[in-house]
Design a protein around this motif. Structure first.
Motif, PDB file in Angstrom:
ATOM      1  N   ARG A 185       0.825  -1.210   0.000  1.00 16.51           N
ATOM      2  CA  ARG A 185       0.000   0.000   0.000  1.00 16.51           C
ATOM      3  C   ARG A 185       0.859   1.260   0.000  1.00 16.51           C
ATOM      4  NH1 ARG A 185      -1.186  -2.249   5.374  1.00 16.51           N
ATOM      5  NH2 ARG A 185      -0.375  -0.873   7.006  1.00 16.51           N
ATOM      6  N   GLU A 186       2.043   1.165   0.601  1.00 17.06           N
ATOM      7  CA  GLU A 186       2.957   2.311   0.586  1.00 17.06           C
ATOM      8  C   GLU A 186       3.470   2.575  -0.827  1.00 17.06           C
ATOM      9  OE1 GLU A 186       5.789   1.118   3.498  1.00 17.06           O
ATOM     10  OE2 GLU A 186       4.466   1.576   5.195  1.00 17.06           O
ATOM     11  N   ALA A 187       3.655   1.513  -1.614  1.00 20.05           N
ATOM     12  CA  ALA A 187       4.086   1.683  -2.999  1.00 20.05           C
ATOM     13  C   ALA A 187       3.029   2.420  -3.808  1.00 20.05           C
ATOM     14  CB  ALA A 187       4.380   0.318  -3.627  1.00 20.05           C
ATOM     15  N   VAL A 188       1.760   2.098  -3.558  1.00 20.13           N
ATOM     16  CA  VAL A 188       0.677   2.803  -4.246  1.00 20.13           C
ATOM     17  C   VAL A 188       0.651   4.264  -3.826  1.00 20.13           C
ATOM     18  CG1 VAL A 188      -1.812   2.962  -4.575  1.00 20.13           C
ATOM     19  CG2 VAL A 188      -0.725   0.713  -4.477  1.00 20.13           C
ATOM     20  N   ALA A 189       0.765   4.496  -2.517  1.00 16.00           N
ATOM     21  CA  ALA A 189       0.718   5.874  -2.010  1.00 16.00           C
ATOM     22  C   ALA A 189       1.849   6.721  -2.578  1.00 16.00           C
ATOM     23  CB  ALA A 189       0.775   5.863  -0.484  1.00 16.00           C
ATOM     24  N   ALA A 190       3.024   6.117  -2.719  1.00 14.71           N
ATOM     25  CA  ALA A 190       4.170   6.858  -3.251  1.00 14.71           C
ATOM     26  C   ALA A 190       3.994   7.180  -4.727  1.00 14.71           C
ATOM     27  CB  ALA A 190       5.450   6.047  -3.039  1.00 14.71           C
ATOM     28  N   ALA A 191       3.461   6.221  -5.477  1.00 19.05           N
ATOM     29  CA  ALA A 191       3.297   6.414  -6.921  1.00 19.05           C
ATOM     30  C   ALA A 191       2.069   7.240  -7.262  1.00 19.05           C
ATOM     31  CB  ALA A 191       3.213   5.060  -7.627  1.00 19.05           C
ATOM     32  N   HIS A 192       1.044   7.144  -6.398  1.00 24.88           N
ATOM     33  CA  HIS A 192      -0.239   7.786  -6.703  1.00 24.88           C
ATOM     34  C   HIS A 192      -0.823   8.433  -5.442  1.00 24.88           C
ATOM     35  CE1 HIS A 192      -0.569   6.181 -10.773  1.00 24.88           C
ATOM     36  NE2 HIS A 192      -0.099   5.046 -10.304  1.00 24.88           N
ATOM     37  N   PRO A 193      -0.329   9.575  -5.049  1.00 30.81           N
ATOM     38  CA  PRO A 193      -0.867  10.236  -3.855  1.00 30.81           C
ATOM     39  C   PRO A 193      -2.335  10.604  -3.990  1.00 30.81           C
ATOM     40  CG  PRO A 193       0.669  11.671  -5.034  1.00 30.81           C
ATOM     41  CD  PRO A 193       0.805  10.314  -5.627  1.00 30.81           C
ATOM     42  N   GLU A 194      -2.859  10.606  -5.210  1.00 32.05           N
ATOM     43  CA  GLU A 194      -4.270  10.947  -5.416  1.00 32.05           C
ATOM     44  C   GLU A 194      -5.212   9.798  -5.096  1.00 32.05           C
ATOM     45  OE1 GLU A 194      -3.104   9.087  -9.388  1.00 32.05           O
ATOM     46  OE2 GLU A 194      -2.140  10.122  -7.715  1.00 32.05           O
ATOM     47  N   VAL A 195      -4.685   8.579  -4.974  1.00 31.32           N
ATOM     48  CA  VAL A 195      -5.527   7.421  -4.680  1.00 31.32           C
ATOM     49  C   VAL A 195      -5.968   7.453  -3.213  1.00 31.32           C
ATOM     50  CG1 VAL A 195      -5.531   4.898  -4.468  1.00 31.32           C
ATOM     51  CG2 VAL A 195      -4.553   5.983  -6.493  1.00 31.32           C
TER      52      VAL A 195
END
Length: 228
Positions: free
Chosen positions: A177-187
């Motif tokens: 989930r941290e990888a998603v947050a780093a790549a896509h802060p808009e999610v």
């Protein structure tokens, strides 16, 4: 109670799908993507829930490519078979089947979402990222405990996405989930303390009612925002 329909994917695959429709106003369409246990009563229940909220919900039987009419439980034998079938899944095939379901409901209401659980949660993410290559672009997507999402977190997405994770999920590490947050802060990423994997499935021992209630309320608010 919904009905079963037959779909044909772009590559010629024929599959079944469970469809649940609202009794009143239609707000949009939602493709519901299964866990690795088939379109079983839990997934049918998810479609029925979405129909009660005003959405035409369709759950494609993505295991039909490999074995027809799979509806597994959660005992040891079912788990064994589920993992055997899971090993056969190919994201391209799954997205072709999701595209067929999307086509079936795309003219319902203002837009069409993809919402999934576990493997289906990952498919919801891939629908946001790769859907256009398979002929569909969701209005938004929602993923519950999307296993493996960290490996594809850097992919560009083409619609708003909401993700739900249990803080104590022993299948999906915080790094994903941290990888998603780093790549896509808009999610929109929501993490639920005291909840593990499959916390939103009332048929499984890991069900956490309080977390599931909040997650479901957030999902409906997200669908209302983007679909109506």
């Amino acid at each position: 109670m919904g009905d079963w329909v037959k779909l044909t994917a772009a590559d010629g695959n024929e599959l079944s799908a469970y469809v649940a429709k609202p009794s009143g106003e239609v707000r949009g369409g939602v493709v519901v993507v299964q866990e690795i246990f088939g379109v079983n009563p839990s997934i049918q229940g998810a479609a029925d829930w979405l129909a009660s909220e005003g959405y035409v919900a369709i759950a494609p039987a993505i295991f039909d490519r490999y074995e027809k009419d799979v509806q597994l439980g959660y005992d040891e034998a079912s788990m064994k078979k589920a993992y055997e079938l899971y090993a056969k899944l190919n994201p391209d095939n799954t997205l072709n089947d999701v595209a067929a379901a999307f086509e079936f409901v795309k003219n319902e209401g203002k837009g069409t979402a993809v919402l999934g659980f576990c493997y289906g949660g990952l498919t919801a993410w891939l629908s946001a990222a790769r859907g256009p290559a398979f002929g569909f672009t969701p209005t938004c997507t929602v993923g519950y405990y999307a296993g493996g999402v960290g490996k594809v977190a850097a992919e560009a997405i083409h619609c708003p996405v909401m993700l739900h994770f249990g803080a104590d999920d022993d299948h999906i590490g915080a790094d994903q989930r941290e990888a998603v947050a780093a790549a896509h802060p808009e999610v929109e990423i929501h993490v639920y303390d005291g909840a593990g994997h499959a916390f939103a499935n009332p048929a499984r021992p890991s069900f956490v009612a309080a977390a599931a209630k909040v997650a479901d309320e957030r999902s409906i608010s997200f669908l209302r925002k983007h679909l109506g």
